[in-house]
Design an enzyme around this catalytic site. Structure first.
Site, PDB file in Angstrom:
ATOM      1  N   LYS A 187      -2.047 -16.730  18.280  1.00 13.38           N
ATOM      2  CA  LYS A 187      -2.417 -15.432  17.634  1.00 13.38           C
ATOM      3  C   LYS A 187      -1.095 -15.033  17.043  1.00 13.38           C
ATOM      4  O   LYS A 187      -0.148 -14.147  17.454  1.00 13.38           O
ATOM      5  CB  LYS A 187      -2.768 -14.429  18.587  1.00 13.38           C
ATOM      6  N   GLU A 223     -13.962 -20.514  11.687  1.00  4.92           N
ATOM      7  CA  GLU A 223     -13.982 -19.144  12.041  1.00  4.92           C
ATOM      8  C   GLU A 223     -13.926 -18.113  10.846  1.00  4.92           C
ATOM      9  O   GLU A 223     -13.573 -18.498   9.789  1.00  4.92           O
ATOM     10  CB  GLU A 223     -12.997 -18.891  13.158  1.00  4.92           C
TER      11      GLU A 223
HETATM   12  C1  LIG Z   1      -7.913 -12.310  17.954  1.00  2.59           C
HETATM   13  C2  LIG Z   1      -8.850 -13.357  17.242  1.00  2.59           C
HETATM   14  C3  LIG Z   1     -10.032 -13.632  17.455  1.00  2.59           C
HETATM   15  C4  LIG Z   1     -10.818 -13.073  18.589  1.00  2.59           C
HETATM   16  O1  LIG Z   1     -10.314 -13.270  19.704  1.00  2.59           O
HETATM   17  P1  LIG Z   1     -10.891 -11.866  20.972  1.00  2.59           P
HETATM   18  O2  LIG Z   1     -10.078 -12.776  22.053  1.00  2.59           O
HETATM   19  O3  LIG Z   1     -12.259 -12.153  21.161  1.00  2.59           O
HETATM   20  O4  LIG Z   1     -10.448 -10.657  20.569  1.00  2.59           O
HETATM   21  C5  LIG Z   1     -10.602 -14.554  16.654  1.00  2.59           C
HETATM   22  N1  LIG Z   1     -10.145 -15.156  15.583  1.00  2.59           N
HETATM   23  C6  LIG Z   1      -8.928 -14.866  15.353  1.00  2.59           C
HETATM   24  C7  LIG Z   1      -8.281 -15.476  14.178  1.00  2.59           C
HETATM   25  C8  LIG Z   1      -8.045 -14.001  16.208  1.00  2.59           C
HETATM   26  O5  LIG Z   1      -6.856 -13.737  15.778  1.00  2.59           O
END
Ligand SMILES: *Cc1c(COP(=O)(O)O)cnc(C)c1O
Length: 344
Positions: A187, A223
């Site tokens: 992240k 995603e």
């Molecule tokens: C934060 C994020 C998610 C979702 O993660 P959660 O833990 O479910 O909030 C999905 N994809 C990306 C690219 C993210 O940064």
């Protein structure tokens, strides 16, 4: 604009915006060690213009929420999962990880310090918690910083979409979000910077957001810019992509569990080919902010794959949403250890 206070705020009018609540947790890494953190009042951070976060994107973040229950308690949803994910992100970017236990304790501390800002039960709002780790020390040559800052801010946010589930249509992007062996699993802000243009184009064309394909073959769905993807088959399967370049979402992981253990579905992490999208009966995007966004259709070039008429939500999506939000707001009993109370 008058400054928002917990007394003047209209909980049902909240969007997803930065609010200075006055209290944040900060800890500093100096001389090779994390110093003890504390609550600070100043929203501004003073760092050197030579900080690596500014030049080379040496930073990562997290996102989680605190929820008010019917009994008035405040609870967190699986915060140790965010803590562990931030350790993974930090290690990938050569940053000193902030220890999992200290992370969780700091989240409790920052929620307690901002308890006045906790939205009431039933408003659909919650307290959004944003941990951030940045290289704050100088290094103008490419390399890791000698000093780091870990901070956690918190602010009330509305339900991403008023009234809970808000179906939307999406479009497959021509851009890639991450490289096959890059930082898609972490992240980190850089992933977001590179998604801004794709997201803007998708929105200008009338879609909620862009969907990214696997960067190696461009045949499978990975995603969305800030959320994970799933489909439901008419064979009672909940399927979400498996790939080394997608973010391991905690919402997605929780839904995999609920689909299997509560709904008796087959929960699968596997390939979802664009060409096979017409085989599925429901689709959705998942993340902490919106929980689930039901996907009505996906546009891929000249082809539109339609799952549901606009403004309608499939029964499995509806049920997964009810289960997960029920656990988060304390209306339903979740699996052992999924929620923890914040003591004031
Ligand atoms: C934060 C994020 C998610 C979702 O993660 P959660 O833990 O479910 O909030 C999905 N994809 C990306 C690219 C993210 O940064």
């Amino acid at each position: 604009m008058t400054k928002l206070t917990p007394e003047t705020i209209q909980w049902d009018q909240l969007g997803f915006n930065y609010i200075d609540t006055g209290k944040r947790f900060r800890a500093y890494y100096r001389d090779g060690a994390w110093q003890e953190g504390k609550i600070e009042d100043d929203r501004y951070i003073k760092i050197s213009e030579g900080a690596t976060a500014l030049h080379y994107g040496q930073q990562c973040f997290e996102g989680l929420k605190a929820y008010r229950t019917k009994e008035g308690k405040i609870q967190l949803f699986r915060p140790e999962q965010n803590a562990q994910r931030m350790v993974d992100s930090a290690e990938r970017l050569l940053m000193p990880p902030y220890p999992v236990e200290d992370f969780v304790a700091a989240v409790h501390q920052v929620v307690a310090a901002n308890a006045d800002w906790m939205p009431p039960y039933g408003s659909g709002a919650s307290l959004y918690i944003r941990p951030l780790l940045i290289g704050s020390g100088d290094n103008i040559g490419v390399g890791p910083a000698p000093e780091y800052l870990f901070t956690i801010m918190a602010m009330p946010v509305g339900p991403y979409f008023k009234g809970g589930l808000k179906p939307a249509k999406f479009i497959i992007s021509d851009f890639d979000r991450a490289a096959p062996r890059g930082t898609g699993r972490q992240k980190v802000g850089g992933n977001y910077a590179s998604s801004l243009l794709a997201g803007k184009k998708a929105k200008e064309a009338g879609y909620a957001d862009a969907i990214y394909l696997d960067p190696e073959t461009h045949t499978k769905i990975e995603e969305i810019g800030s959320s994970n993807f799933f489909v439901i088959s008419d064979n009672n399967e909940f399927i979400t992509p498996k790939s080394p370049s997608i973010l391991p979402g905690i919402t997605k992981r929780s839904l995999l569990y609920l689909a299997e253990h509560e709904l008796g579905m087959k929960a699968i992490e596997g390939d979802i080919y664009v060409k096979d999208l017409d085989q599925f009966v429901e689709a959705g995007s998942t993340g902490t902010a919106a929980v689930i966004t039901p996907i009505t259709s996906i546009t891929a070039g000249d082809t539109v794959y339609t799952f549901y008429p606009e403004d309608q939500v499939g029964p499995v999506t509806q049920e997964l949403y009810r289960l997960l939000t029920g656990i988060q707001y304390g209306d339903l009993q979740g699996p052992e250890g999924w929620v923890q109370e914040v003591k004031l």
